[in-house]
Design a protein around this motif. Structure first.
Motif, PDB file in Angstrom:
ATOM      1  N   PRO A  38      41.400  35.913  48.396  1.00  0.00           N
ATOM      2  CA  PRO A  38      41.125  35.467  46.838  1.00  0.00           C
ATOM      3  C   PRO A  38      42.098  36.326  45.941  1.00  0.00           C
ATOM      4  N   HIS A  39      42.030  36.121  44.832  1.00  0.00           N
ATOM      5  CA  HIS A  39      42.894  36.004  43.912  1.00  0.00           C
ATOM      6  C   HIS A  39      41.886  37.192  42.890  1.00  0.00           C
ATOM      7  N   CYS A  40      42.077  38.506  42.630  1.00  0.00           N
ATOM      8  CA  CYS A  40      40.893  39.110  42.121  1.00  0.00           C
ATOM      9  C   CYS A  40      40.850  39.300  40.973  1.00  0.00           C
ATOM     10  N   LYS A  41      42.956  39.356  40.603  1.00  0.00           N
ATOM     11  CA  LYS A  41      42.563  38.707  38.982  1.00  0.00           C
ATOM     12  C   LYS A  41      41.353  37.872  38.280  1.00  0.00           C
ATOM     13  N   ALA A  42      40.866  37.535  38.522  1.00  0.00           N
ATOM     14  CA  ALA A  42      39.304  36.508  37.682  1.00  0.00           C
ATOM     15  C   ALA A  42      38.111  37.328  37.534  1.00  0.00           C
ATOM     16  N   ILE A  81      50.052  42.200  45.832  1.00  0.00           N
ATOM     17  CA  ILE A  81      50.043  42.723  44.677  1.00  0.00           C
ATOM     18  C   ILE A  81      50.591  41.560  44.207  1.00  0.00           C
ATOM     19  N   THR A  82      50.523  40.144  43.852  1.00  0.00           N
ATOM     20  CA  THR A  82      51.818  39.357  43.636  1.00  0.00           C
ATOM     21  C   THR A  82      52.564  39.066  43.114  1.00  0.00           C
ATOM     22  N   THR A  83      52.501  40.753  41.607  1.00  0.00           N
ATOM     23  CA  THR A  83      53.590  40.562  41.066  1.00  0.00           C
ATOM     24  C   THR A  83      54.815  41.628  41.236  1.00  0.00           C
ATOM     25  N   GLN A 141      58.958  27.979  37.791  1.00  0.00           N
ATOM     26  CA  GLN A 141      60.447  28.387  37.079  1.00  0.00           C
ATOM     27  C   GLN A 141      59.827  30.084  36.551  1.00  0.00           C
ATOM     28  N   ARG A 142      59.250  30.940  36.912  1.00  0.00           N
ATOM     29  CA  ARG A 142      58.565  32.250  36.287  1.00  0.00           C
ATOM     30  C   ARG A 142      59.543  33.410  37.286  1.00  0.00           C
ATOM     31  N   CYS A 143      58.602  33.537  38.258  1.00  0.00           N
ATOM     32  CA  CYS A 143      59.687  35.055  39.184  1.00  0.00           C
ATOM     33  C   CYS A 143      59.464  33.879  40.679  1.00  0.00           C
ATOM     34  N   ALA A 171      54.445  31.748  47.556  1.00  0.00           N
ATOM     35  CA  ALA A 171      55.387  30.469  46.789  1.00  0.00           C
ATOM     36  C   ALA A 171      53.442  30.010  46.086  1.00  0.00           C
ATOM     37  N   TYR A 172      54.011  30.292  44.829  1.00  0.00           N
ATOM     38  CA  TYR A 172      52.480  30.269  44.279  1.00  0.00           C
ATOM     39  C   TYR A 172      53.157  28.858  43.248  1.00  0.00           C
ATOM     40  N   SER A 173      52.706  27.329  43.030  1.00  0.00           N
ATOM     41  CA  SER A 173      52.832  26.719  42.009  1.00  0.00           C
ATOM     42  C   SER A 173      52.060  26.597  40.803  1.00  0.00           C
ATOM     43  N   GLY A 217      49.137  28.711  46.591  1.00  0.00           N
ATOM     44  CA  GLY A 217      47.937  27.972  45.720  1.00  0.00           C
ATOM     45  C   GLY A 217      46.392  28.640  45.682  1.00  0.00           C
ATOM     46  N   GLY A 218      46.239  27.683  44.580  1.00  0.00           N
ATOM     47  CA  GLY A 218      45.686  27.933  43.789  1.00  0.00           C
ATOM     48  C   GLY A 218      43.778  27.753  43.647  1.00  0.00           C
ATOM     49  N   THR A 219      43.191  27.608  43.028  1.00  0.00           N
ATOM     50  CA  THR A 219      41.858  26.614  42.926  1.00  0.00           C
ATOM     51  C   THR A 219      41.735  25.681  42.208  1.00  0.00           C
ATOM     52  N   GLY A 220      42.976  24.620  41.898  1.00  0.00           N
ATOM     53  CA  GLY A 220      43.313  23.474  41.772  1.00  0.00           C
ATOM     54  C   GLY A 220      44.067  22.906  42.795  1.00  0.00           C
ATOM     55  N   ILE A 233      45.820  31.256  51.526  1.00  0.00           N
ATOM     56  CA  ILE A 233      45.140  30.731  49.386  1.00  0.00           C
ATOM     57  C   ILE A 233      44.593  31.983  48.904  1.00  0.00           C
ATOM     58  N   GLN A 234      45.506  31.753  47.539  1.00  0.00           N
ATOM     59  CA  GLN A 234      44.948  32.816  46.782  1.00  0.00           C
ATOM     60  C   GLN A 234      44.356  32.423  45.239  1.00  0.00           C
ATOM     61  N   ALA A 235      43.529  31.052  45.993  1.00  0.00           N
ATOM     62  CA  ALA A 235      42.302  30.615  44.505  1.00  0.00           C
ATOM     63  C   ALA A 235      41.985  32.402  44.361  1.00  0.00           C
ATOM     64  N   GLY A 236      41.415  32.152  42.641  1.00  0.00           N
ATOM     65  CA  GLY A 236      40.900  32.900  42.102  1.00  0.00           C
ATOM     66  C   GLY A 236      39.833  32.804  41.011  1.00  0.00           C
ATOM     67  N   SER A 237      39.867  31.200  40.421  1.00  0.00           N
ATOM     68  CA  SER A 237      39.092  31.177  39.406  1.00  0.00           C
ATOM     69  C   SER A 237      38.134  30.368  40.208  1.00  0.00           C
ATOM     70  N   TYR A 238      37.647  29.596  40.963  1.00  0.00           N
ATOM     71  CA  TYR A 238      36.787  29.499  41.905  1.00  0.00           C
ATOM     72  C   TYR A 238      35.815  29.812  41.702  1.00  0.00           C
ATOM     73  N   SER A 244      38.031  25.169  31.087  1.00  0.00           N
ATOM     74  CA  SER A 244      39.180  24.530  31.442  1.00  0.00           C
ATOM     75  C   SER A 244      39.076  23.710  32.992  1.00  0.00           C
ATOM     76  N   TYR A 245      39.058  24.460  33.793  1.00  0.00           N
ATOM     77  CA  TYR A 245      38.536  24.245  35.742  1.00  0.00           C
ATOM     78  C   TYR A 245      37.921  22.898  36.015  1.00  0.00           C
ATOM     79  N   ARG A 246      37.044  22.826  35.250  1.00  0.00           N
ATOM     80  CA  ARG A 246      36.137  21.660  34.516  1.00  0.00           C
ATOM     81  C   ARG A 246      36.741  20.596  34.206  1.00  0.00           C
TER      82      ARG A 246
HETATM   83  N1  PLP Z   1      48.272  33.126  42.240  1.00  0.00           N
HETATM   84  C1  PLP Z   1      49.085  33.892  41.488  1.00  0.00           C
HETATM   85  C2  PLP Z   1      50.287  34.082  41.637  1.00  0.00           C
HETATM   86  C3  PLP Z   1      48.412  33.766  40.445  1.00  0.00           C
HETATM   87  O1  PLP Z   1      48.726  34.194  39.563  1.00  0.00           O
HETATM   88  C4  PLP Z   1      46.993  33.402  40.272  1.00  0.00           C
HETATM   89  C5  PLP Z   1      46.821  32.964  38.927  1.00  0.00           C
HETATM   90  O2  PLP Z   1      47.151  33.030  38.197  1.00  0.00           O
HETATM   91  C6  PLP Z   1      46.837  32.676  41.720  1.00  0.00           C
HETATM   92  C7  PLP Z   1      47.048  32.813  42.796  1.00  0.00           C
HETATM   93  C8  PLP Z   1      44.826  32.069  41.194  1.00  0.00           C
HETATM   94  O3  PLP Z   1      45.181  30.757  40.568  1.00  0.00           O
HETATM   95  P1  PLP Z   1      43.860  30.376  40.700  1.00  0.00           P
HETATM   96  O4  PLP Z   1      42.544  31.232  39.199  1.00  0.00           O
HETATM   97  O5  PLP Z   1      44.210  28.622  40.021  1.00  0.00           O
HETATM   98  O6  PLP Z   1      42.256  30.071  40.926  1.00  0.00           O
END
Ligand code: PLP
Ligand code: MN
Length: 367
Positions: A38-42, A81-83, A141-143, A171-173, A217-220, A233-238, A244-246
């Protein structure tokens, strides 16, 4: 205590819905035979990361080193660390963190030889080794390096460098997470990463350079990649969901939404200048507006509009409940990540009862 006794603006998390969301994503990803990271940026909060790990997540993601520092201190043992990071100061912080928490696995994303060599040099000097994921271009077309020789050259560069190891690719779209319909979203998501998996099969695997980890991958898009070769899978917002997701169609082929809204902002009416207009104490310093306006929960007839840093304007219609000074109103954030970052604390609620609070320890840590 009832939520209406809280001072405002307050950021509320419904612990029951949160637990359901965490369990649901874990179940979905496990059924796909993948790992959830899970992506903890959420949520930016060690306690919630540990809750996701306790539910079965193999590790977590963060966007920034500053978040990794907070989660490692909070007891999280496996952090991607995804960045990419740049500059000696950042690299020295990464290495210092690894030295401070030797049993924590820190994985860093890179996309350039200079990052690899700098991390390798510092890591080797400090007698640690950092596993790396190479970010590849997958439509946003980011990193990310192009799939092909650029990728192969970076893999070889990592292998030639002490202090780092080649773990795999990311690979994150991000641009596809909120494509409206499930079919369009899944199709576009697969198309975006197809060159990567073809290259892995035709070039990397015969060379013995197949990635151990393919993360994305993400929540979408979590359900889009069946059979392709992602390992996690790196989903975070879920965890929270947001307006916006709703607003996008089903996240999976399911009769009911898989995830519910666990996050809200409680605001207070501070002014009622006209019968059709009330003003609350939550503006853009509480509710982010990068993905549109918050929605009023429980009353579709009221429209929220940002009224500045500290004001929110409620447009009332004939059908709306009458609002008076001091009334409380619950708002659904449009974007969970950027809203959470505005608050120091989650107020934990169960229904309308306050059951606790937790510090958002990495709030503001985008360093
Ligand atoms: N992975 C990366 C690299 C992201 O930048 C993000 C969100 O911006 C996510 C995963 C998580 O995506 P989401 O919050 O749409 O699930
Ligand atoms: Mn987001």
């Amino acid at each position: 205590m009832h939520i209406n006794e809280l001072d405002t603006p307050a950021l509320l998390v419904d612990v029951d819905q949160l637990a359901r969301n965490i369990a649901m994503m874990q179940q979905q990803i496990s059924e796909l035979g993948l790992n959830l990271r899970p992506h903890c940026k959420a949520h930016k909060t060690p306690e919630l990361a540990l809750q996701q790990i306790a539910a079965g997540a193999k590790g977590v993601c963060v966007a920034k080193l500053g978040e990794a520092e907070v989660l490692a201190r909070g007891g999280v043992q496996d952090i991607l660390i995804t960045t990419p990071i740049a500059g000696l100061k950042k690299v020295q912080r990464l290495i210092a963190l690894q030295r401070q928490y030797p049993t924590t696995r820190l994985i860093q994303v890179v996309d350039h030889i200079e990052q690899i060599q700098l991390i390798g040099k510092e890591a080797q000097q400090q007698q640690v080794s950092i596993p790396l994921l190479i970010e590849v271009e997958s439509g946003q077309q980011r990193c990310g390096v192009e799939v092909g020789d650029e990728l192969l050259n970076l893999i070889r560069a990592i292998q030639a460098c002490n202090g780092v190891s080649y773990l795999g690719v990311q690979a994150y779209s991000g641009h596809l997470q909120q494509v409206k319909t499930l079919n369009e979203r899944n199709h576009a998501a697969r198309e975006a990463v197809l060159p990567l998996f073809t290259y892995i099969e035709q070039v990397l695997t015969p060379l013995g350079l197949a990635p151990s980890v393919v993360s994305g991958g993400g929540t979408g898009t979590f359900a889009a990649y069946q059979g392709l070769g992602f390992t996690e899978i790196q989903a975070g917002s879920y965890v929270f969901m947001d307006a916006s997701y709703r607003s996008i169609e089903d996240l999976q082929q399911a009769s009911e939404p898989l995830f519910g809204c666990a996050l809200s902002v409680l605001a207070t009416v501070i002014s009622t200048p006209k019968p059709h207009r009330a003003v609350v104490d939550a503006g853009m310093k509480s509710l982010s507006i990068d993905l549109g306006m918050a929605q009023v929960l429980d009353d579709d007839s009221i429209r929220y509009q940002c009224g500045g840093d500290e004001h929110g304007i409620l447009h009332l219609s004939q059908q709306s409940q009458k609002l008076r000074i001091g009334d409380k109103i619950l708002l659904l954030p449009s974007h969970c990540d950027t809203t959470v970052n505005n608050f120091d604390t989650f107020v934990l609620v169960s229904g309308t009862e306050v059951v606790g609070e937790v510090a958002i320890a990495a709030r503001g840590r985008c360093d």
